[in-house]
Design an enzyme around this catalytic site. Structure first.
Site, PDB file in Angstrom:
ATOM      1  N   GLN A  19       4.641  -2.667 -12.926  1.00 43.18           N
ATOM      2  CA  GLN A  19       5.463  -3.316 -11.870  1.00 43.18           C
ATOM      3  C   GLN A  19       6.511  -4.199 -12.950  1.00 43.18           C
ATOM      4  O   GLN A  19       6.305  -4.397 -14.257  1.00 43.18           O
ATOM      5  CB  GLN A  19       4.610  -4.507 -11.189  1.00 43.18           C
ATOM      6  CG  GLN A  19       3.838  -3.821 -10.179  1.00 43.18           C
ATOM      7  CD  GLN A  19       3.202  -4.759  -9.208  1.00 43.18           C
ATOM      8  OE1 GLN A  19       2.010  -4.989  -9.202  1.00 43.18           O
ATOM      9  NE2 GLN A  19       3.802  -5.320  -8.246  1.00 43.18           N
ATOM     10  N   HIS A  20       7.388  -4.601 -12.195  1.00 43.34           N
ATOM     11  CA  HIS A  20       8.544  -5.842 -12.757  1.00 43.34           C
ATOM     12  C   HIS A  20       9.563  -5.260 -13.694  1.00 43.34           C
ATOM     13  O   HIS A  20      10.250  -5.963 -13.783  1.00 43.34           O
ATOM     14  CB  HIS A  20       7.465  -6.931 -13.324  1.00 43.34           C
ATOM     15  CG  HIS A  20       6.570  -7.457 -12.719  1.00 43.34           C
ATOM     16  ND1 HIS A  20       6.510  -7.954 -11.094  1.00 43.34           N
ATOM     17  CD2 HIS A  20       5.263  -7.664 -13.121  1.00 43.34           C
ATOM     18  CE1 HIS A  20       5.490  -8.263 -10.849  1.00 43.34           C
ATOM     19  NE2 HIS A  20       4.695  -8.233 -11.946  1.00 43.34           N
ATOM     20  N   ASP A  50       1.601  -0.588  -9.800  1.00 42.30           N
ATOM     21  CA  ASP A  50       0.207  -0.047 -10.368  1.00 42.30           C
ATOM     22  C   ASP A  50      -0.807  -0.743  -9.783  1.00 42.30           C
ATOM     23  O   ASP A  50      -2.021  -0.100  -9.627  1.00 42.30           O
ATOM     24  CB  ASP A  50       0.320  -0.322 -12.016  1.00 42.30           C
ATOM     25  CG  ASP A  50       0.733  -1.570 -12.747  1.00 42.30           C
ATOM     26  OD1 ASP A  50       0.778  -2.654 -11.655  1.00 42.30           O
ATOM     27  OD2 ASP A  50       0.507  -1.866 -13.720  1.00 42.30           O
TER      28      ASP A  50
END
Length: 487
Positions: free
Chosen positions: A71-72, A246
């Site tokens: 992520q991110h 994830d």
């Protein structure tokens, strides 16, 4: 037999699993490494995906594929779809100051008001890991690159787009789970907050209106098909699912339902609880993410996970088995030795510049066995604090599923129920993010309101008397670290 593929493009590697869509039976799998560092060009993920697909025997007989990803990570594209600069990953803390700025700015100069405003707007208070803080860093430190941004996407979005042939920025797609980790998506309303994107980039709302953000697809919606010429093969037969972040992928792979919680010990440590209702934690400890099924995923994430164990074995000059043996030979509480493992700063609590500490050192306590046990207890106490933060949002935590590389440690499994003070279930080691992505791919094929039900095999159920004194000693030491950072 209909086959589906799930991809986990994580911080450290790319994993591909090929499973039977009906039963979830694993047929084959492949893996390839990613480069180290917190700044990586997406082309390296693409190359690793191709290598992992080859290791899994290819995709010629696979009907559908979904990508789960870290992520991110900030992937910025220009008007031609070219990557502008290497992606900044979730564990890159250079945007810590930007996070603090964004909080204060939305609160009109008042940090407490800013925290409340962010939590209400998107479910999460900005910390260095979120995409929005990295965009502010980009605007301030690389303004020429920021001026070229025509689209912003996440690692899993970019990989899915490349698999489809990258036919125009408007074909970028994502899902609620990954979008909810950007800091500019409201998972309750299911809409992007372009006003917050504008704030991050220091532009007006009108100036960001043309920036392409991936379309947010439904949890079982097909977002396209593979391209005819991609990764050196024809993938036009392949249906592409929306993918997921994830943590949401792992929850889907584990089959978690509302009320169930996972503790994952990978590069990071993650507590994720599937919830029917959203959370809005103004403290910033719990991120109000969405899951991959249409529900919510209140989540507390640490920067330090299983690598706490890696560091301990390196210090002691032993392997994993000897580290376990040493830890289990010591008494609870490690003779008074307490390890607060903020080894690379920390996200929960939000102390990005903190360092770890070892307290209670005496001639009697400073032994290899006590140090090993203190490292394991410190890691578990860090995760226990995350569990408490999730509980504080009204989420029930009656037991946890323990997964990730750290769950392979015999000492972690043995100490977890006592230190966490809950029952612990440990499923067989597996690639649960990739499994969740594969399950989503199967769901895209069969449709329906619920994802397929795949049975987990070999679940170990652990119980023990709680040891609150271990956690109390840890909390006292952690409070000292927090106090030092505040000064």
């Amino acid at each position: 037999m209909t086959l589906v593929a799930g991809v986990d493009s994580s911080t450290q590697s790319c994993k591909v699993v090929i499973r039977d869509a009906a039963t979830g039976a694993l047929l084959r799998q492949g893996r390839a490494g990613h480069p180290d560092g917190t700044e990586v060009h997406p082309d390296r993920w693409w190359a690793a995906l191709g290598e992992a697909v080859d290791g899994a025997g290819g995709l010629d007989d696979v009907a559908a594929l979904s990508v789960g990803g870290q992520q991110h990570g900030m992937v910025v594209l220009d008007a031609d779809g070219q990557v502008i600069r290497p992606a900044l990953l979730w564990n890159d803390t250079r945007s810590a100051a930007a996070a603090r700025e964004l909080v204060v700015e939305l609160g009109g100069g008042d940090e407490a008001a800013g925290r409340r405003a962010w939590a209400q707007a998107v479910g999460s208070v900005p910390v260095a890991s979120l995409t929005i803080t990295k965009l502010r860093w980009l605007a301030d430190h690389e303004p020429e690159a920021a001026a070229r941004v025509a689209a912003v996407c996440l690692p899993h979005d970019w990989l899915t787009w490349r698999l489809s042939g990258a036919q125009g920025l408007e074909t970028l797609a994502t899902d609620r789970s990954d979008a909810s980790g950007t800091g500019y998506f409201d998972p309750v309303a299911g809409a992007y907050r372009r006003d917050l994107l504008a704030l991050a980039l220091r532009r007006s709302r009108a100036e960001v209106e043309d920036i392409v953000l991936p379309r947010v697809a439904g949890p079982s919606e097909a977002v396209g098909r593979g391209a005819r010429q991609v990764l050196g093969r024809d993938l036009s037969h392949l249906v592409l699912g929306p993918g997921c972040g994830d943590n949401a992928g792992a929850a889907l792979g584990l089959g978690l339902r509302p009320g169930q919680t996972s503790v994952s010990l990978g590069t990071s440590g993650v507590v994720a609880a599937v919830s029917a209702t959203p959370t809005h934690d103004a403290s910033g400890l719990v991120a109000g993410f969405a899951d991959a099924t249409g529900a919510y995923l209140p989540l507390a994430c640490t920067l330090n996970g299983a690598r706490v164990l890696d560091a301990a074995k390196t210090v002691l000059g032993v392997g994993y088995e000897d580290l376990d043996r040493l830890a289990l030979s010591a008494e609870p509480g490690a003779g008074g030795l307490v390890h607060v493992p903020y080894l690379e700063g920390e996200r929960t609590p939000n102390l990005p510049e903190a360092t770890g500490v070892l307290t209670g050192m005496t001639l009697g306590s400073l032994t290899a066995a006590n140090y090993a046990r203190a490292a394991v207890e410190g890691l578990l106490c860090l995760m226990g604090a995350c569990l408490d933060a999730v509980r504080a949002q009204g989420v029930e935590v009656d037991g946890v599923s323990l997964v990730g590389g750290g769950a392979r440690s015999a000492a972690v499994r043995a100490l977890a129920p006592a230190v966490l003070s809950v029952g612990v279930e440990v499923p067989e080691p597996g690639e649960y993010v990739a499994d969740g992505a594969a399950k989503q791919a199967a769901w895209v094929l069969v449709g329906g309101e619920e994802p397929p039900s795949w049975e987990l095999a070999g679940v170990e159920r652990l119980r023990a008397e709680p040891q609150p004194q271990v956690r109390a000693a840890y909390d006292a030491a952690a409070a000292l670290v927090a106090g030092a950072q505040e000064r």
